[in-house]
Write a protein that holds these residues in place. Structure first.
Motif, PDB file in Angstrom:
ATOM      1  N   ASP A 155       0.851  -1.214   0.000  1.00 58.81           N
ATOM      2  CA  ASP A 155       0.000   0.000   0.000  1.00 58.81           C
ATOM      3  C   ASP A 155       0.876   1.250   0.000  1.00 58.81           C
ATOM      4  N   TYR A 156       1.916   1.233   0.808  1.00 61.83           N
ATOM      5  CA  TYR A 156       2.787   2.409   0.887  1.00 61.83           C
ATOM      6  C   TYR A 156       3.533   2.627  -0.429  1.00 61.83           C
ATOM      7  N   LEU A 157       3.925   1.514  -1.072  1.00 61.95           N
ATOM      8  CA  LEU A 157       4.565   1.644  -2.383  1.00 61.95           C
ATOM      9  C   LEU A 157       3.617   2.342  -3.363  1.00 61.95           C
ATOM     10  N   ARG A 158       2.365   1.904  -3.392  1.00 62.46           N
ATOM     11  CA  ARG A 158       1.405   2.498  -4.335  1.00 62.46           C
ATOM     12  C   ARG A 158       1.207   3.986  -4.056  1.00 62.46           C
ATOM     13  N   VAL A 191       7.239 -10.581   6.697  1.00 70.12           N
ATOM     14  CA  VAL A 191       7.914 -11.240   5.571  1.00 70.12           C
ATOM     15  C   VAL A 191       6.971 -11.290   4.370  1.00 70.12           C
ATOM     16  N   GLN A 192       5.729 -11.664   4.607  1.00 68.06           N
ATOM     17  CA  GLN A 192       4.764 -11.707   3.493  1.00 68.06           C
ATOM     18  C   GLN A 192       4.549 -10.310   2.917  1.00 68.06           C
ATOM     19  N   GLY A 193       4.603  -9.308   3.791  1.00 66.76           N
ATOM     20  CA  GLY A 193       4.458  -7.928   3.328  1.00 66.76           C
ATOM     21  C   GLY A 193       5.583  -7.523   2.393  1.00 66.76           C
ATOM     22  N   VAL A 194       6.794  -7.927   2.743  1.00 66.44           N
ATOM     23  CA  VAL A 194       7.949  -7.617   1.890  1.00 66.44           C
ATOM     24  C   VAL A 194       7.838  -8.373   0.561  1.00 66.44           C
ATOM     25  N   ARG A 195       7.430  -9.633   0.618  1.00 66.44           N
ATOM     26  CA  ARG A 195       7.309 -10.429  -0.618  1.00 66.44           C
ATOM     27  C   ARG A 195       6.236  -9.849  -1.542  1.00 66.44           C
ATOM     28  N   PHE A 198       7.628  -6.851  -3.291  1.00 62.14           N
ATOM     29  CA  PHE A 198       8.487  -7.152  -4.456  1.00 62.14           C
ATOM     30  C   PHE A 198       7.665  -7.656  -5.641  1.00 62.14           C
ATOM     31  N   ASP A 199       6.599  -8.409  -5.371  1.00 66.12           N
ATOM     32  CA  ASP A 199       5.721  -8.841  -6.472  1.00 66.12           C
ATOM     33  C   ASP A 199       5.109  -7.623  -7.157  1.00 66.12           C
ATOM     34  N   ALA A 203       5.985  -5.904 -11.088  1.00 62.44           N
ATOM     35  CA  ALA A 203       4.934  -5.731 -12.103  1.00 62.44           C
ATOM     36  C   ALA A 203       4.773  -4.274 -12.524  1.00 62.44           C
ATOM     37  N   GLU A 204       5.498  -3.398 -11.870  1.00 62.97           N
ATOM     38  CA  GLU A 204       5.354  -1.960 -12.099  1.00 62.97           C
ATOM     39  C   GLU A 204       6.161  -1.551 -13.333  1.00 62.97           C
TER      40      GLU A 204
END
Ligand code: SAH
Ligand code: DHB
Ligand code: MG
Length: 231
Positions: A155-158, A191-195, A198-199, A203-204
């Motif tokens: 979410d923060y990346l977006r 860990v799932q948040g980091v993965r 990266f996914d 795709a970006e």
């Protein structure tokens, strides 16, 4: 420690080398030392960036000529001060913190550093503040540092991608976590948040990105670096 942890003597070497490097390259800094002391005294967790990493953030901000910086995850404001010190006189930094106690400690640290006039500290879950920043026209930002709750990294990346100017840079902390990032079956939400981050990043389109593994006073971890492409 999950993943392939180094042994204690290896970690001691990483930490000693960090001390050696920062001893040579970073001047003694009573304001930053007081920031960490006040944070520890107030019971904040010892998860601020290392001094060497903080100085790296400072250098990134200088290299970009950053005038507007956004930080997600303030804690006691240690990383904030490295970033804010790189700003020109009319530069501004917005930093987002969910926990009022952390924010109180950070606010006192900003005042002691004489930088409170450049720092806009917003106390609320970042996911609530980010749309407000957009509505206010607070951006676009030259540099965004993502360092809060890791399950929300995507979410923060977006939001960072929406709020960063073309040519601007997004840094995301703690993306390696002792190698635990490799564990797709991990029960750790961070860990799932980091993965997931990266996914989403892979795709970006319209970004140039890398991630760098680090060792040092904060153990084995890493950061991602993303440049939002111009046009
Ligand atoms: N950037 C700091 C360290 C931040 S630690 C430094 O290097 O000095 C992560 C911080 O994010 C903590 O203070 C935590 O309270 C805050 N945080 C956790 N969840 C949050 C959320 N949903 N919104 C905003 N901040 C959050
Ligand atoms: C954690 C968070 C951080 O921002 C960090 O640098 C190290 C650890 C954590 O939540 O465990
Ligand atoms: Mg961090």
């Amino acid at each position: 420690m999950s993943g392939q942890g180094a042994n204690e003597s290896t970690e001691a070497v990483w930490s000693a080398v960090d001390d050696y490097l920062t001893g040579h390259l970073l001047p003694d800094d009573p304001v930053l030392a007081a920031t960490l002391e006040a944070s520890t005294a107030a019971g904040l967790p010892p998860i601020a960036v290392s001094a060497a990493q903080g100085q790296m953030l400072h250098l990134f901000a200088l290299m970009l000529g950053a005038r507007r910086i956004l930080e997600i995850g303030t804690l006691g404001g240690y990383s904030t001060l490295f970033l804010a010190r790189a700003l020109p006189a009319d530069g501004r930094l917005v930093t987002l913190e969910a926990m009022p106690h952390h924010a109180e400690v950070a606010a006192a640290n900003f005042k002691r550093a004489g930088l409170d006039h450049k720092i806009d500290l917003r106390v609320a879950p970042a996911i609530e503040t980010l749309p407000k920043l957009e509505a206010e026209g607070a951006g676009p930002f030259d540099l965004v540092f993502i360092d809060a709750d890791k399950p929300s990294n995507t979410d923060y990346l977006r939001w960072a991608l929406r709020l960063t100017r073309p040519g601007g840079i997004i840094i995301c902390d703690n993306v390696v976590r002792n190698g635990a990032v490799l564990d797709g079956a991990s029960a750790d939400a961070s860990v799932q948040g980091v993965r997931c981050f990266f996914d989403a990043l892979s795709a970006e389109t319209g970004v140039t990105a890398t991630a760098i593994q680090t060792v040092g006073a904060k153990g084995y971890d890493g950061f991602a670096m993303i440049r939002v492409c111009a046009a």
